[in-house]
Each structure stands twice: as C-alpha cells, then as structure tokens.
Design a protein around this motif. Sequence first.
Motif, PDB file in Angstrom:
ATOM      1  N   PRO A  89      -9.770 -31.412 -34.744  1.00 24.04           N
ATOM      2  CA  PRO A  89      -8.240 -31.669 -34.999  1.00 24.04           C
ATOM      3  C   PRO A  89      -7.810 -30.108 -35.816  1.00 24.04           C
ATOM      4  O   PRO A  89      -8.583 -29.399 -36.402  1.00 24.04           O
ATOM      5  N   LYS A  90      -6.612 -29.880 -35.632  1.00 26.55           N
ATOM      6  CA  LYS A  90      -6.144 -28.586 -36.181  1.00 26.55           C
ATOM      7  C   LYS A  90      -6.115 -28.626 -37.642  1.00 26.55           C
ATOM      8  O   LYS A  90      -5.928 -29.580 -38.436  1.00 26.55           O
ATOM      9  N   GLY A  91      -6.579 -27.819 -38.238  1.00 33.83           N
ATOM     10  CA  GLY A  91      -7.065 -27.631 -39.846  1.00 33.83           C
ATOM     11  C   GLY A  91      -8.226 -28.326 -39.827  1.00 33.83           C
ATOM     12  O   GLY A  91      -8.471 -28.145 -41.184  1.00 33.83           O
ATOM     13  N   GLY A  92      -9.155 -28.702 -39.125  1.00 27.48           N
ATOM     14  CA  GLY A  92     -10.392 -29.225 -39.215  1.00 27.48           C
ATOM     15  C   GLY A  92     -11.420 -28.364 -39.775  1.00 27.48           C
ATOM     16  O   GLY A  92     -11.237 -27.144 -39.845  1.00 27.48           O
ATOM     17  N   THR A  93     -12.495 -28.787 -40.119  1.00 30.65           N
ATOM     18  CA  THR A  93     -13.639 -28.222 -40.797  1.00 30.65           C
ATOM     19  C   THR A  93     -14.766 -27.814 -39.739  1.00 30.65           C
ATOM     20  O   THR A  93     -15.155 -28.592 -39.024  1.00 30.65           O
ATOM     21  N   ILE A  94     -15.117 -26.583 -39.822  1.00 25.25           N
ATOM     22  CA  ILE A  94     -16.002 -26.198 -38.776  1.00 25.25           C
ATOM     23  C   ILE A  94     -17.071 -25.365 -39.704  1.00 25.25           C
ATOM     24  O   ILE A  94     -17.104 -24.533 -40.605  1.00 25.25           O
ATOM     25  N   LEU A  95     -18.520 -25.785 -39.399  1.00 14.70           N
ATOM     26  CA  LEU A  95     -19.586 -25.106 -39.902  1.00 14.70           C
ATOM     27  C   LEU A  95     -20.272 -24.295 -38.606  1.00 14.70           C
ATOM     28  O   LEU A  95     -20.832 -25.088 -37.621  1.00 14.70           O
ATOM     29  N   GLU A  96     -20.440 -23.039 -38.818  1.00 16.43           N
ATOM     30  CA  GLU A  96     -21.300 -22.224 -37.756  1.00 16.43           C
ATOM     31  C   GLU A  96     -22.556 -21.639 -38.161  1.00 16.43           C
ATOM     32  O   GLU A  96     -22.670 -21.196 -39.570  1.00 16.43           O
ATOM     33  N   ALA A  97     -23.817 -22.010 -37.559  1.00 15.01           N
ATOM     34  CA  ALA A  97     -24.932 -21.398 -38.055  1.00 15.01           C
ATOM     35  C   ALA A  97     -25.366 -20.082 -37.131  1.00 15.01           C
ATOM     36  O   ALA A  97     -24.969 -20.121 -36.007  1.00 15.01           O
ATOM     37  N   GLY A  98     -25.597 -19.245 -37.760  1.00 17.14           N
ATOM     38  CA  GLY A  98     -26.082 -18.092 -36.897  1.00 17.14           C
ATOM     39  C   GLY A  98     -24.779 -17.146 -36.874  1.00 17.14           C
ATOM     40  O   GLY A  98     -24.499 -16.712 -35.598  1.00 17.14           O
ATOM     41  N   ILE A  99     -24.087 -16.782 -37.763  1.00 21.75           N
ATOM     42  CA  ILE A  99     -22.794 -16.100 -37.578  1.00 21.75           C
ATOM     43  C   ILE A  99     -22.599 -14.770 -37.279  1.00 21.75           C
ATOM     44  O   ILE A  99     -21.635 -14.069 -36.742  1.00 21.75           O
ATOM     45  N   GLY A 100     -23.754 -13.982 -37.213  1.00 17.01           N
ATOM     46  CA  GLY A 100     -23.845 -12.818 -36.983  1.00 17.01           C
ATOM     47  C   GLY A 100     -22.639 -11.984 -37.973  1.00 17.01           C
ATOM     48  O   GLY A 100     -22.780 -11.812 -39.058  1.00 17.01           O
ATOM     49  N   GLN A 101     -21.727 -11.331 -37.271  1.00 17.10           N
ATOM     50  CA  GLN A 101     -20.744 -10.549 -38.080  1.00 17.10           C
ATOM     51  C   GLN A 101     -19.373 -11.309 -38.443  1.00 17.10           C
ATOM     52  O   GLN A 101     -18.476 -10.972 -38.892  1.00 17.10           O
ATOM     53  N   ALA A 102     -19.640 -12.778 -38.053  1.00 22.25           N
ATOM     54  CA  ALA A 102     -18.495 -13.653 -38.342  1.00 22.25           C
ATOM     55  C   ALA A 102     -17.435 -13.782 -37.623  1.00 22.25           C
ATOM     56  O   ALA A 102     -16.194 -13.902 -38.246  1.00 22.25           O
ATOM     57  N   THR A 103     -17.342 -12.705 -36.520  1.00 20.03           N
ATOM     58  CA  THR A 103     -15.948 -12.767 -35.482  1.00 20.03           C
ATOM     59  C   THR A 103     -15.520 -14.083 -35.318  1.00 20.03           C
ATOM     60  O   THR A 103     -14.430 -14.123 -35.327  1.00 20.03           O
ATOM     61  N   THR A 104     -16.199 -14.983 -34.681  1.00 23.20           N
ATOM     62  CA  THR A 104     -15.839 -16.015 -34.341  1.00 23.20           C
ATOM     63  C   THR A 104     -15.072 -16.797 -35.405  1.00 23.20           C
ATOM     64  O   THR A 104     -14.024 -17.450 -35.488  1.00 23.20           O
ATOM     65  N   LEU A 105     -15.758 -16.623 -36.721  1.00 21.50           N
ATOM     66  CA  LEU A 105     -15.232 -17.466 -37.675  1.00 21.50           C
ATOM     67  C   LEU A 105     -14.097 -16.805 -38.416  1.00 21.50           C
ATOM     68  O   LEU A 105     -12.888 -17.664 -38.730  1.00 21.50           O
ATOM     69  N   GLU A 106     -13.807 -15.817 -38.057  1.00 22.92           N
ATOM     70  CA  GLU A 106     -12.428 -14.918 -38.573  1.00 22.92           C
ATOM     71  C   GLU A 106     -11.522 -15.514 -37.422  1.00 22.92           C
ATOM     72  O   GLU A 106     -10.236 -15.728 -37.920  1.00 22.92           O
ATOM     73  N   LEU A 107     -11.650 -15.629 -36.195  1.00 21.65           N
ATOM     74  CA  LEU A 107     -10.718 -15.867 -35.222  1.00 21.65           C
ATOM     75  C   LEU A 107     -10.195 -17.390 -35.452  1.00 21.65           C
ATOM     76  O   LEU A 107      -9.075 -17.814 -35.494  1.00 21.65           O
ATOM     77  N   LEU A 108     -11.341 -18.153 -35.911  1.00 22.49           N
ATOM     78  CA  LEU A 108     -11.129 -19.764 -36.339  1.00 22.49           C
ATOM     79  C   LEU A 108     -10.135 -19.904 -37.515  1.00 22.49           C
ATOM     80  O   LEU A 108      -9.369 -20.748 -37.404  1.00 22.49           O
ATOM     81  N   ARG A 109     -10.364 -19.103 -38.509  1.00 17.37           N
ATOM     82  CA  ARG A 109      -9.897 -18.983 -39.658  1.00 17.37           C
ATOM     83  C   ARG A 109      -8.123 -18.708 -39.302  1.00 17.37           C
ATOM     84  O   ARG A 109      -7.321 -19.259 -39.870  1.00 17.37           O
ATOM     85  N   ASP A 110      -8.141 -17.478 -38.483  1.00 23.64           N
ATOM     86  CA  ASP A 110      -6.740 -17.491 -38.413  1.00 23.64           C
ATOM     87  C   ASP A 110      -5.965 -18.384 -37.629  1.00 23.64           C
ATOM     88  O   ASP A 110      -4.590 -18.419 -37.432  1.00 23.64           O
ATOM     89  N   LEU A 111      -6.788 -19.380 -36.853  1.00 23.59           N
ATOM     90  CA  LEU A 111      -6.149 -20.459 -36.062  1.00 23.59           C
ATOM     91  C   LEU A 111      -5.824 -21.678 -36.915  1.00 23.59           C
ATOM     92  O   LEU A 111      -5.672 -22.757 -36.746  1.00 23.59           O
ATOM     93  N   GLN A 112      -6.117 -21.526 -38.299  1.00 23.67           N
ATOM     94  CA  GLN A 112      -5.860 -22.479 -39.426  1.00 23.67           C
ATOM     95  C   GLN A 112      -7.043 -23.355 -39.685  1.00 23.67           C
ATOM     96  O   GLN A 112      -6.554 -24.662 -39.963  1.00 23.67           O
ATOM     97  N   TYR A 113      -8.326 -23.220 -39.156  1.00 19.85           N
ATOM     98  CA  TYR A 113      -9.354 -24.062 -39.312  1.00 19.85           C
ATOM     99  C   TYR A 113     -10.117 -23.731 -40.730  1.00 19.85           C
ATOM    100  O   TYR A 113      -9.910 -22.294 -41.181  1.00 19.85           O
ATOM    101  N   GLU A 114     -10.501 -24.512 -41.249  1.00 23.49           N
ATOM    102  CA  GLU A 114     -11.456 -24.339 -42.733  1.00 23.49           C
ATOM    103  C   GLU A 114     -12.901 -24.189 -41.915  1.00 23.49           C
ATOM    104  O   GLU A 114     -13.479 -24.875 -41.405  1.00 23.49           O
TER     105      GLU A 114
END
Length: 66
Positions: A33-58
Amino acid sequence: MSWKEWIENTRYTLYRTAVIQEQFIECVLDHTPKGGTILEAGIGQATTLELLRDLQYEVYGFDLEE
C-alpha cells in the motif's frame, strides 16, 4: 581485457542492474500500500531505498557488509 571490452561489459551490467531494480520497484508498487513500510536486506548503496522513499514509502534497510 581491453578497454572497449570492459566498457561493453560494464554497460550491459549497469543496464541489467537498472532493469532488475525497476522490476523490483514495480513489484513493490503492485503489492504494498502507498506509504507502506518496506525492509530491504542487503541494501548496498541504498539506491532502491532512496527511490522508494521518494515514492512516499517508509523504508528501512541493512547490509551485513558494512
């Protein structure tokens, strides 16, 4: 390996990585769901997390290498 071969191999690898990242983000958008919480293991440089954060995910992530 020659410079030309290295560039060709690297370009393919970068393109392939971007495609995989795009597919992962599309999967998240489809199943979280929009604004949902995501936990990623093995983030490396966290590029994917930054993109998801920009899409309003926690987002949270960790990488055991660091």
